[in-house]
Design a protein around this motif. Sequence first.
Motif, PDB file in Angstrom:
ATOM      1  N   ASN A   6       0.829  -1.425  -0.058  1.00  0.00           N
ATOM      2  CA  ASN A   6       0.112   0.151  -0.109  1.00  0.00           C
ATOM      3  C   ASN A   6       0.959   1.236  -0.076  1.00  0.00           C
ATOM      4  N   TYR A   7       2.135   1.211  -0.547  1.00  0.00           N
ATOM      5  CA  TYR A   7       2.889   2.477  -0.804  1.00  0.00           C
ATOM      6  C   TYR A   7       2.270   3.503  -1.852  1.00  0.00           C
ATOM      7  N   ARG A   8       1.846   4.357  -1.197  1.00  0.00           N
ATOM      8  CA  ARG A   8       1.069   5.461  -2.180  1.00  0.00           C
ATOM      9  C   ARG A   8       1.445   6.927  -1.881  1.00  0.00           C
ATOM     10  N   VAL A  52       0.801  10.374  -0.059  1.00  0.00           N
ATOM     11  CA  VAL A  52      -0.211  10.839   1.036  1.00  0.00           C
ATOM     12  C   VAL A  52       0.191  12.268   1.277  1.00  0.00           C
ATOM     13  N   SER A  74       3.854   7.256   1.274  1.00  0.00           N
ATOM     14  CA  SER A  74       3.718   6.559   2.638  1.00  0.00           C
ATOM     15  C   SER A  74       3.012   5.416   2.766  1.00  0.00           C
ATOM     16  N   THR A  75       3.150   4.857   3.661  1.00  0.00           N
ATOM     17  CA  THR A  75       2.086   3.430   3.802  1.00  0.00           C
ATOM     18  C   THR A  75       0.993   3.611   5.062  1.00  0.00           C
ATOM     19  N   ALA A  76       1.527   4.850   5.711  1.00  0.00           N
ATOM     20  CA  ALA A  76       0.573   5.139   6.918  1.00  0.00           C
ATOM     21  C   ALA A  76      -0.753   4.998   6.810  1.00  0.00           C
ATOM     22  N   GLU A  77      -1.686   4.355   7.672  1.00  0.00           N
ATOM     23  CA  GLU A  77      -2.788   4.416   7.329  1.00  0.00           C
ATOM     24  C   GLU A  77      -3.804   5.776   7.887  1.00  0.00           C
ATOM     25  N   THR A  78      -4.940   6.082   7.158  1.00  0.00           N
ATOM     26  CA  THR A  78      -5.694   7.367   7.606  1.00  0.00           C
ATOM     27  C   THR A  78      -6.972   7.157   7.114  1.00  0.00           C
ATOM     28  N   LYS A  79      -7.941   7.672   7.910  1.00  0.00           N
ATOM     29  CA  LYS A  79      -9.312   7.778   7.426  1.00  0.00           C
ATOM     30  C   LYS A  79      -9.714   9.197   6.739  1.00  0.00           C
ATOM     31  N   SER A 108      -9.030  12.477   4.295  1.00  0.00           N
ATOM     32  CA  SER A 108      -8.612  12.771   2.844  1.00  0.00           C
ATOM     33  C   SER A 108      -8.690  14.339   2.427  1.00  0.00           C
ATOM     34  N   PRO A 143      -4.803  10.891   0.473  1.00  0.00           N
ATOM     35  CA  PRO A 143      -5.157  10.721   2.096  1.00  0.00           C
ATOM     36  C   PRO A 143      -4.356  11.679   2.706  1.00  0.00           C
TER      37      PRO A 143
END
Length: 87
Positions: free
Chosen positions: A9-11, A13, A28-33, A35, A44
């Motif tokens: 999931n490298y995209r 951000v 980043s690969t950091a998850e977030t809800k 945008s 994101p």
Amino acid sequence: MKKVIHPKNYRIVAFKDMSNEEVFLCRSTAETKESIDINGVIYPLIKIEISSSSHPFYTGKMKYVDSAGRIDKYFKKYNRKNGPSST
């Protein structure tokens, strides 16, 4: 490089510095809800408190922190006059 060790999931951000509202894009690969829309593209969003655009080491500007005001606010909240020994 080894192919099996990298995350999937490298995209791109958007990181937003909350102290000066500056936004920059980075991978980043950091998850977030959350945008954000930047120039019609949805990214994101990760909110950060400080970055190189606001840190005094990088900017050369020092920010004054009102610690006396915070202490007075604490004493008002807990009805203290001269510090911890007063009750």
